[in-house]
Design a protein around this motif. Structure first.
Motif, PDB file in Angstrom:
ATOM      1  N   SER A 100      54.140  69.350  46.492  1.00 42.59           N
ATOM      2  CA  SER A 100      53.293  69.407  47.628  1.00 42.59           C
ATOM      3  C   SER A 100      52.271  70.354  48.011  1.00 42.59           C
ATOM      4  CB  SER A 100      54.393  69.553  49.074  1.00 42.59           C
ATOM      5  OG  SER A 100      54.697  70.805  49.017  1.00 42.59           O
ATOM      6  N   VAL A 101      51.498  69.987  48.746  1.00 37.71           N
ATOM      7  CA  VAL A 101      50.357  70.930  49.245  1.00 37.71           C
ATOM      8  C   VAL A 101      50.275  71.284  50.745  1.00 37.71           C
ATOM      9  CG1 VAL A 101      47.609  71.250  49.170  1.00 37.71           C
ATOM     10  CG2 VAL A 101      48.802  70.187  46.939  1.00 37.71           C
ATOM     11  N   ALA A 102      49.960  72.450  51.059  1.00 39.23           N
ATOM     12  CA  ALA A 102      49.989  72.705  52.567  1.00 39.23           C
ATOM     13  C   ALA A 102      48.236  73.081  52.879  1.00 39.23           C
ATOM     14  CB  ALA A 102      51.018  73.663  53.060  1.00 39.23           C
ATOM     15  N   LEU A 103      47.753  72.391  53.728  1.00 38.91           N
ATOM     16  CA  LEU A 103      46.444  73.083  54.105  1.00 38.91           C
ATOM     17  C   LEU A 103      46.445  73.739  55.440  1.00 38.91           C
ATOM     18  CD1 LEU A 103      43.490  72.946  54.192  1.00 38.91           C
ATOM     19  CD2 LEU A 103      43.232  70.623  54.778  1.00 38.91           C
ATOM     20  N   ILE A 104      46.190  74.744  55.419  1.00 39.82           N
ATOM     21  CA  ILE A 104      46.151  75.700  56.495  1.00 39.82           C
ATOM     22  C   ILE A 104      44.833  76.184  56.910  1.00 39.82           C
ATOM     23  CG2 ILE A 104      47.392  77.536  57.418  1.00 39.82           C
ATOM     24  CD1 ILE A 104      49.583  77.137  55.132  1.00 39.82           C
ATOM     25  N   ARG A 105      44.416  75.957  58.207  1.00 43.20           N
ATOM     26  CA  ARG A 105      43.172  76.532  58.633  1.00 43.20           C
ATOM     27  C   ARG A 105      43.246  77.248  59.736  1.00 43.20           C
ATOM     28  NH1 ARG A 105      40.322  70.924  57.494  1.00 43.20           N
ATOM     29  NH2 ARG A 105      39.245  71.485  55.630  1.00 43.20           N
ATOM     30  N   THR A 106      42.616  78.648  59.722  1.00 40.16           N
ATOM     31  CA  THR A 106      43.092  79.556  61.001  1.00 40.16           C
ATOM     32  C   THR A 106      41.445  79.836  61.358  1.00 40.16           C
ATOM     33  OG1 THR A 106      42.950  81.458  59.316  1.00 40.16           O
ATOM     34  CG2 THR A 106      45.259  80.483  60.167  1.00 40.16           C
ATOM     35  N   THR A 163      50.691  60.614  52.789  1.00 41.19           N
ATOM     36  CA  THR A 163      49.938  61.055  51.392  1.00 41.19           C
ATOM     37  C   THR A 163      50.148  60.074  50.366  1.00 41.19           C
ATOM     38  OG1 THR A 163      50.369  63.424  51.836  1.00 41.19           O
ATOM     39  CG2 THR A 163      49.741  62.717  49.721  1.00 41.19           C
ATOM     40  N   ASP A 164      49.152  59.116  50.058  1.00 36.83           N
ATOM     41  CA  ASP A 164      49.164  58.172  48.918  1.00 36.83           C
ATOM     42  C   ASP A 164      49.519  58.851  47.685  1.00 36.83           C
ATOM     43  OD1 ASP A 164      49.301  56.059  51.171  1.00 36.83           O
ATOM     44  OD2 ASP A 164      47.023  56.390  51.244  1.00 36.83           O
ATOM     45  N   ALA A 165      48.494  59.742  47.406  1.00 33.96           N
ATOM     46  CA  ALA A 165      48.481  60.189  45.961  1.00 33.96           C
ATOM     47  C   ALA A 165      48.260  61.695  46.223  1.00 33.96           C
ATOM     48  CB  ALA A 165      47.338  59.524  45.199  1.00 33.96           C
ATOM     49  N   GLU A 200      43.554  66.741  43.710  1.00 32.81           N
ATOM     50  CA  GLU A 200      42.918  65.549  44.389  1.00 32.81           C
ATOM     51  C   GLU A 200      44.237  65.108  45.393  1.00 32.81           C
ATOM     52  OE1 GLU A 200      41.304  61.062  43.282  1.00 32.81           O
ATOM     53  OE2 GLU A 200      42.732  61.919  41.692  1.00 32.81           O
ATOM     54  N   ILE A 201      43.728  64.720  46.595  1.00 33.78           N
ATOM     55  CA  ILE A 201      44.748  64.277  47.743  1.00 33.78           C
ATOM     56  C   ILE A 201      44.047  63.050  48.452  1.00 33.78           C
ATOM     57  CG2 ILE A 201      46.014  65.090  49.863  1.00 33.78           C
ATOM     58  CD1 ILE A 201      45.390  67.988  49.128  1.00 33.78           C
ATOM     59  N   ARG A 208      40.142  61.648  51.380  1.00 36.18           N
ATOM     60  CA  ARG A 208      40.511  61.713  49.999  1.00 36.18           C
ATOM     61  C   ARG A 208      39.803  63.117  49.762  1.00 36.18           C
ATOM     62  NH1 ARG A 208      36.980  61.098  45.401  1.00 36.18           N
ATOM     63  NH2 ARG A 208      38.384  61.462  43.302  1.00 36.18           N
ATOM     64  N   PHE A 209      40.239  64.149  49.068  1.00 36.99           N
ATOM     65  CA  PHE A 209      39.952  65.513  48.759  1.00 36.99           C
ATOM     66  C   PHE A 209      39.857  65.405  47.122  1.00 36.99           C
ATOM     67  CE2 PHE A 209      41.535  67.559  52.812  1.00 36.99           C
ATOM     68  CZ  PHE A 209      40.545  68.204  53.275  1.00 36.99           C
ATOM     69  N   LEU A 210      38.789  65.726  46.743  1.00 35.53           N
ATOM     70  CA  LEU A 210      38.593  66.131  45.294  1.00 35.53           C
ATOM     71  C   LEU A 210      38.135  67.519  45.054  1.00 35.53           C
ATOM     72  CD1 LEU A 210      39.267  65.305  42.283  1.00 35.53           C
ATOM     73  CD2 LEU A 210      36.697  64.389  42.390  1.00 35.53           C
TER      74      LEU A 210
END
Length: 160
Positions: free
Chosen positions: A77-83, A115-117, A130-131, A146-148
């Motif tokens: 998994s990946v967590a994207l955290i913005r503050t 999340t697909d990929a 890649e997400i 999509r993020f690369l």
């Protein structure tokens, strides 16, 4: 609104280094043209006991100036955290839907992320993340994103 900042506690500093981060974000939102954002920025890559932490500061180019962005990269998994100015926490886990809130200066929205990929080759030497995911805003399917992200130590050239 409170956000889980567990990534800060996970910074067992086995290795922290300054890196160059190349980010390409593609968004295909219903009823709008495809939007692509590309930029390169400096950041930090930290090896933790759980995986990797990739951090950088947003700029006026992304429209989120005053925001700190962190990707907590784990094996599944990946967590994207913005503050800061824009606050959110998004969880990406292939095949699972996660609910989150997106807090902006203009208001708060609910988001569902499916999340697909999810692919990561991030190591101490850099790599790629890649997400690909579908996004629902206020429980209405709105599009695909999509993020690369390419990560290289500051002394290494970025791949084009």
């Amino acid at each position: 609104m409170q956000y889980n900042n567990t990534y800060e506690r996970e910074q067992t500093q086995a290795m922290e280094q300054s890196v160059m981060i190349s980010i390409r974000g593609d968004q295909e939102i219903r009823g709008a043209e495809k939007n692509t954002t590309e930029f390169v920025t400096e950041g930090r890559l930290t090896s933790t006991e759980y995986g990797y932490l990739l951090e950088y500061e947003e700029s006026a180019l992304t429209g989120m100036e005053g925001t700190h962005t962190a990707f907590q990269i784990r094996p599944a998994s990946v967590a994207l955290i913005r503050t800061g100015t824009f606050r959110s926490q998004m969880i990406f886990e292939r095949g699972r839907k996660h609910y989150s809130l997106y807090d902006t200066p203009y208001g708060t929205m609910t988001m569902d992320i499916m999340t697909d990929a999810l692919r990561s080759t991030i190591t101490d030497a850099g790599g790629e993340l890649e997400i690909c995911y579908a996004i629902e805003i206020e429980h209405q399917v709105t599009g695909e994103c999509r993020f690369l992200i390419q990560v290289r130590p500051n002394e290494a050239p970025l791949i084009q």
